[in-house]
Each structure stands twice: as C-alpha cells, then as structure tokens.
Write a protein that holds these residues in place. Sequence first.
Motif, PDB file in Angstrom:
ATOM      1  N   GLY A 102       0.968  -8.338   4.495  1.00  0.00           N
ATOM      2  CA  GLY A 102       1.760  -7.142   4.289  1.00  0.00           C
ATOM      3  C   GLY A 102       1.533  -6.612   2.887  1.00  0.00           C
ATOM      4  O   GLY A 102       0.565  -6.988   2.215  1.00  0.00           O
ATOM      5  N   SER A 103       2.420  -5.768   2.410  1.00  0.00           N
ATOM      6  CA  SER A 103       2.289  -5.190   1.077  1.00  0.00           C
ATOM      7  C   SER A 103       3.650  -4.702   0.607  1.00  0.00           C
ATOM      8  O   SER A 103       4.609  -4.652   1.383  1.00  0.00           O
ATOM      9  N   THR A 104       3.738  -4.334  -0.658  1.00  0.00           N
ATOM     10  CA  THR A 104       4.975  -3.765  -1.181  1.00  0.00           C
ATOM     11  C   THR A 104       5.322  -2.478  -0.449  1.00  0.00           C
ATOM     12  O   THR A 104       6.489  -2.162  -0.224  1.00  0.00           O
ATOM     13  N   GLU A 105       4.299  -1.731  -0.047  1.00  0.00           N
ATOM     14  CA  GLU A 105       4.513  -0.462   0.628  1.00  0.00           C
ATOM     15  C   GLU A 105       5.076  -0.628   2.033  1.00  0.00           C
ATOM     16  O   GLU A 105       5.870   0.180   2.496  1.00  0.00           O
ATOM     17  N   THR A 106       4.664  -1.694   2.728  1.00  0.00           N
ATOM     18  CA  THR A 106       4.977  -1.820   4.155  1.00  0.00           C
ATOM     19  C   THR A 106       5.929  -2.954   4.490  1.00  0.00           C
ATOM     20  O   THR A 106       6.464  -2.991   5.590  1.00  0.00           O
ATOM     21  N   ALA A 107       6.128  -3.923   3.572  1.00  0.00           N
ATOM     22  CA  ALA A 107       6.772  -5.210   3.887  1.00  0.00           C
ATOM     23  C   ALA A 107       5.849  -5.970   4.850  1.00  0.00           C
ATOM     24  O   ALA A 107       4.655  -5.685   4.935  1.00  0.00           O
ATOM     25  N   GLY A 108       6.382  -6.937   5.586  1.00  0.00           N
ATOM     26  CA  GLY A 108       5.537  -7.771   6.425  1.00  0.00           C
ATOM     27  C   GLY A 108       4.942  -7.013   7.601  1.00  0.00           C
ATOM     28  O   GLY A 108       5.621  -6.220   8.246  1.00  0.00           O
ATOM     29  N   ILE A 109       3.676  -7.275   7.878  1.00  0.00           N
ATOM     30  CA  ILE A 109       2.984  -6.639   8.999  1.00  0.00           C
ATOM     31  C   ILE A 109       2.567  -7.662  10.048  1.00  0.00           C
ATOM     32  O   ILE A 109       2.756  -7.455  11.242  1.00  0.00           O
ATOM     33  N   GLY A 110       1.975  -8.777   9.598  1.00  0.00           N
ATOM     34  CA  GLY A 110       1.472  -9.763  10.559  1.00  0.00           C
ATOM     35  C   GLY A 110       1.573 -11.176  10.036  1.00  0.00           C
ATOM     36  O   GLY A 110       1.900 -11.404   8.870  1.00  0.00           O
ATOM     37  N   TRP A 111       1.266 -12.139  10.898  1.00  0.00           N
ATOM     38  CA  TRP A 111       1.346 -13.549  10.536  1.00  0.00           C
ATOM     39  C   TRP A 111       0.293 -14.337  11.312  1.00  0.00           C
ATOM     40  O   TRP A 111      -0.202 -13.908  12.349  1.00  0.00           O
ATOM     41  N   GLU A 140      11.086   0.882  14.403  1.00  0.00           N
ATOM     42  CA  GLU A 140      12.495   1.157  14.105  1.00  0.00           C
ATOM     43  C   GLU A 140      12.703   2.495  13.423  1.00  0.00           C
ATOM     44  O   GLU A 140      13.823   2.964  13.295  1.00  0.00           O
ATOM     45  N   ARG A 141      11.664   3.117  12.933  1.00  0.00           N
ATOM     46  CA  ARG A 141      11.821   4.338  12.158  1.00  0.00           C
ATOM     47  C   ARG A 141      11.334   5.552  12.938  1.00  0.00           C
ATOM     48  O   ARG A 141      10.631   6.404  12.435  1.00  0.00           O
ATOM     49  N   GLY A 142      11.718   5.636  14.209  1.00  0.00           N
ATOM     50  CA  GLY A 142      11.291   6.768  15.005  1.00  0.00           C
ATOM     51  C   GLY A 142       9.793   6.805  15.193  1.00  0.00           C
ATOM     52  O   GLY A 142       9.201   7.877  15.256  1.00  0.00           O
ATOM     53  N   GLU A 143       9.198   5.622  15.267  1.00  0.00           N
ATOM     54  CA  GLU A 143       7.754   5.491  15.426  1.00  0.00           C
ATOM     55  C   GLU A 143       7.000   6.257  14.343  1.00  0.00           C
ATOM     56  O   GLU A 143       6.021   6.955  14.581  1.00  0.00           O
ATOM     57  N   GLN A 144       7.459   6.074  13.113  1.00  0.00           N
ATOM     58  CA  GLN A 144       6.814   6.719  11.981  1.00  0.00           C
ATOM     59  C   GLN A 144       5.517   5.992  11.646  1.00  0.00           C
ATOM     60  O   GLN A 144       5.428   4.763  11.715  1.00  0.00           O
ATOM     61  N   SER A 145       4.515   6.752  11.255  1.00  0.00           N
ATOM     62  CA  SER A 145       3.210   6.191  10.939  1.00  0.00           C
ATOM     63  C   SER A 145       3.142   5.822   9.459  1.00  0.00           C
ATOM     64  O   SER A 145       3.623   6.563   8.607  1.00  0.00           O
ATOM     65  N   TYR A 146       2.542   4.668   9.168  1.00  0.00           N
ATOM     66  CA  TYR A 146       2.401   4.194   7.798  1.00  0.00           C
ATOM     67  C   TYR A 146       0.946   3.867   7.513  1.00  0.00           C
ATOM     68  O   TYR A 146       0.275   3.219   8.319  1.00  0.00           O
ATOM     69  N   ASP A 147       0.469   4.292   6.350  1.00  0.00           N
ATOM     70  CA  ASP A 147      -0.860   3.879   5.916  1.00  0.00           C
ATOM     71  C   ASP A 147      -0.823   2.404   5.531  1.00  0.00           C
ATOM     72  O   ASP A 147       0.185   1.903   5.026  1.00  0.00           O
ATOM     73  N   VAL A 148      -1.918   1.725   5.779  1.00  0.00           N
ATOM     74  CA  VAL A 148      -2.038   0.320   5.390  1.00  0.00           C
ATOM     75  C   VAL A 148      -3.069   0.218   4.274  1.00  0.00           C
ATOM     76  O   VAL A 148      -4.019   1.003   4.220  1.00  0.00           O
ATOM     77  N   PRO A 149      -2.889  -0.738   3.356  1.00  0.00           N
ATOM     78  CA  PRO A 149      -3.773  -0.794   2.175  1.00  0.00           C
ATOM     79  C   PRO A 149      -5.158  -1.347   2.465  1.00  0.00           C
ATOM     80  O   PRO A 149      -6.078  -1.113   1.690  1.00  0.00           O
ATOM     81  N   ASP A 150      -5.309  -2.082   3.574  1.00  0.00           N
ATOM     82  CA  ASP A 150      -6.580  -2.745   3.857  1.00  0.00           C
ATOM     83  C   ASP A 150      -7.204  -2.243   5.156  1.00  0.00           C
ATOM     84  O   ASP A 150      -6.516  -1.713   6.031  1.00  0.00           O
ATOM     85  N   GLU A 151      -8.496  -2.455   5.256  1.00  0.00           N
ATOM     86  CA  GLU A 151      -9.154  -2.233   6.531  1.00  0.00           C
ATOM     87  C   GLU A 151      -8.763  -3.361   7.489  1.00  0.00           C
ATOM     88  O   GLU A 151      -8.640  -4.508   7.074  1.00  0.00           O
ATOM     89  N   PHE A 152      -8.523  -3.031   8.735  1.00  0.00           N
ATOM     90  CA  PHE A 152      -8.285  -4.086   9.711  1.00  0.00           C
ATOM     91  C   PHE A 152      -8.941  -3.720  11.024  1.00  0.00           C
ATOM     92  O   PHE A 152      -9.131  -2.555  11.350  1.00  0.00           O
ATOM     93  N   ILE A 153      -9.294  -4.754  11.773  1.00  0.00           N
ATOM     94  CA  ILE A 153     -10.012  -4.592  13.035  1.00  0.00           C
ATOM     95  C   ILE A 153      -9.167  -5.202  14.140  1.00  0.00           C
ATOM     96  O   ILE A 153      -8.768  -6.369  14.062  1.00  0.00           O
ATOM     97  N   ARG A 154      -8.885  -4.420  15.173  1.00  0.00           N
ATOM     98  CA  ARG A 154      -8.112  -4.931  16.305  1.00  0.00           C
ATOM     99  C   ARG A 154      -8.943  -5.961  17.069  1.00  0.00           C
ATOM    100  O   ARG A 154     -10.094  -5.740  17.390  1.00  0.00           O
ATOM    101  N   THR A 155      -8.312  -7.072  17.386  1.00  0.00           N
ATOM    102  CA  THR A 155      -8.962  -8.091  18.208  1.00  0.00           C
ATOM    103  C   THR A 155      -8.218  -8.305  19.517  1.00  0.00           C
ATOM    104  O   THR A 155      -8.594  -9.153  20.321  1.00  0.00           O
ATOM    105  N   GLY A 156      -7.150  -7.578  19.724  1.00  0.00           N
ATOM    106  CA  GLY A 156      -6.351  -7.665  20.938  1.00  0.00           C
ATOM    107  C   GLY A 156      -5.262  -6.619  20.885  1.00  0.00           C
ATOM    108  O   GLY A 156      -5.190  -5.803  19.960  1.00  0.00           O
TER     109      GLY A 156
END
Length: 345
Positions: A182-191, A222-238
């Motif tokens: 995660g990041s300061t901007e987003t809080a936790g994203i994954g584990w 929880e935020r009305g499906e608001q979109s957030y930028d993420v700081p890193d590149e990520f690749i969906r695997t599922g």
Amino acid sequence: MAIGAAVNEMFHLYESTSTPNLTEIETFGGWLKAIEEAWDQGISKITFLTSGSTGLPRRYTHDATFLIEEAQFLAGYFQSCRRIIALTPAHHIYGCILTAFLADELGVEVIAETTCTHSFLNYELVPGDLVVTFPDRWAAINRTVSAWPPGVNGVVSTAPCPAQLVMSLLERGLSGMTELYGSTETAGIGWRRHPDDGFTLMPHWRFPNSDGDPAGSLTRLERGEQSYDVPDEFIRTGNRSFTVGARRDGGVQVGGVNVWPQRVAAELERHPEVERASVRLKSTPSGARLKAFIVPVSANAEIGLHSRLDQWCMQRLSAVECPKSWTFGTNLPTNEFGKASDWVE
C-alpha cells in the motif's frame, strides 16, 4: 508547540467547535480527550505525511472509518495474535493501522519499541506475538534473534522485502511473515504470506472494469467506487491477485523511505566539479542504498572528489538520499543501444 501542531494537523482538531489549544493542556491524557471530543463531533479524518524526501512532505487525508474497516479485515486475518510488538511509529499510516486500530480491534496489548531490547526479542517473545516493522529493521532483527519461539508471526510493509530475508527468518523459526502492500496515499491495498506468491487485493478494493493501463488505478468500494491512482506498476494475475513492478514516478525505497534517484543525480550535477551523474539502487548486506556514477569536468577534478561529494550531499540531501558508493569515468554507462545502463562497481 511542534508536537501540539502535529497532533492538531493529524486529527483535524482545528475543525472542532471548541478548537482546543493543546499548549494549554497539561497532560497527555488531556490531548487524548480533545481528540475524542473532536471525534464525538463527527470529525474522524486523519492526515498522514509522506517522508518529504523530494522536498516538503505531502499530506494525505483519510477517513478513520475506512482505516478501521481495514483493521477489522486484518483482525480476522490475525485472529491468533495475543500481543503486538510495535517496532514502527504509529504516526505512519502503516503503524497507525497495525499498532493502534488493529490492537483495538483485537483487544490485545501493545509492546512499545522503547522496551524491545535485543534481550527482549531473544528471550521474552511468546506464542501469539505479532512483530510489526519494516524491511531494514527486519534485516537487523534477523542478525540479532538466533531462533524464534513457536507461534510468533511477523508483518512487513513500507518497502519491498527481499525474498531471501523472509526465507531466512522462516528458516530460523518465525511462524509466518505477512507482507502488506500500500502507500500513504491509499492505505493498505493487498497482502501476501510468501514472497513467491502474488498479492491479493483487500476486500475494499477492486480492479477497474476497463482493460486500459493495468498500472493506472484501483477502485475503492466504500467511497462510491471512487478511482485512485496507485504509485507502482502492477500486473493482474487473477480476478483479485496481482504482482508489483517499478514505481510509476521513478522512485525507489531506501530504508522504508521513497527516494528519487533522478533528483539526487540532478543535485550532484549542480556541483561545480561534476559534468554528468547517474544514480541507481544497489543491494548491500544492510539493505538497499544508492550508488552514483560521476563524470568529472576534468581528469584532475577526480582527485579527492569522493569526499567533497560526500560533504555536498550531506548538506543538501537527506541521509537516505546520500549515495554510499562512488564510481568515476569519462562517460555515463550505456548499453549497445546507447541507453543508460547499470555499472559494475
């Protein structure tokens, strides 16, 4: 006054109808009461600051209810936890969620960092302890704790944790290591629970429906499906899994702090004896650090330039931004295509 200002900013006390003056409150408990009174008025926002490694720290505000919901998810995940060993500051968003909100959800004791001596970590940990800290601190602990008692787990975040470090901790008896992304901007994203695994999205996030840039954004439910930028590149695997790539803004992590090599190189090139500079990340036994390749303005300028650049950096950059090794040459390293490349020290 400085601490009072920080508390006022972090908990938005200036929005309270009473607007308490913390400098006139004589006890720490009085400060806590002022925060609770603000929350009773519906002021539940918390502002966290980034490290400020590229200038002034940036402020990111979160609704505490969303951070608590994240802690509730983690409480279900860490049901066996009986104590939290807090080796990360609670004013950091990661420390706040894991050593304050999570402890509250679980109803467990928190052991503060000030009491966690080498002796404590070697002889006083018990089954059910959850050790919370960042990669560089884990590297130091791995050289301090020779064996782990059964039932002790760890959590790591703020920066990528080397797989070999996690494996070494597990080989010495740590029951499990959970890495949070995660990041300061987003809080936790994954584990994830093992460095060979991809990350799993936390329940309050989902991938955007579009098939556009996979590194572009995530949607917080929880935020009305608001979109957030993420700081890193990520690749969906599922459907709910992903792997993390490089930072989208060119930043790297040094000691759990975001650092931008381009900024460091630009500062080095301001030195009157430096014509060109390149800065990259290097691995050391104590963790990731920066290294620099310098093209001096002249061959004679190289004499003693190492120490002069050390002084230059110490006066203008933070400690984690200062390169720990120097290489000199007549041209910056490039590959066969003429693009910037790494170098052998």
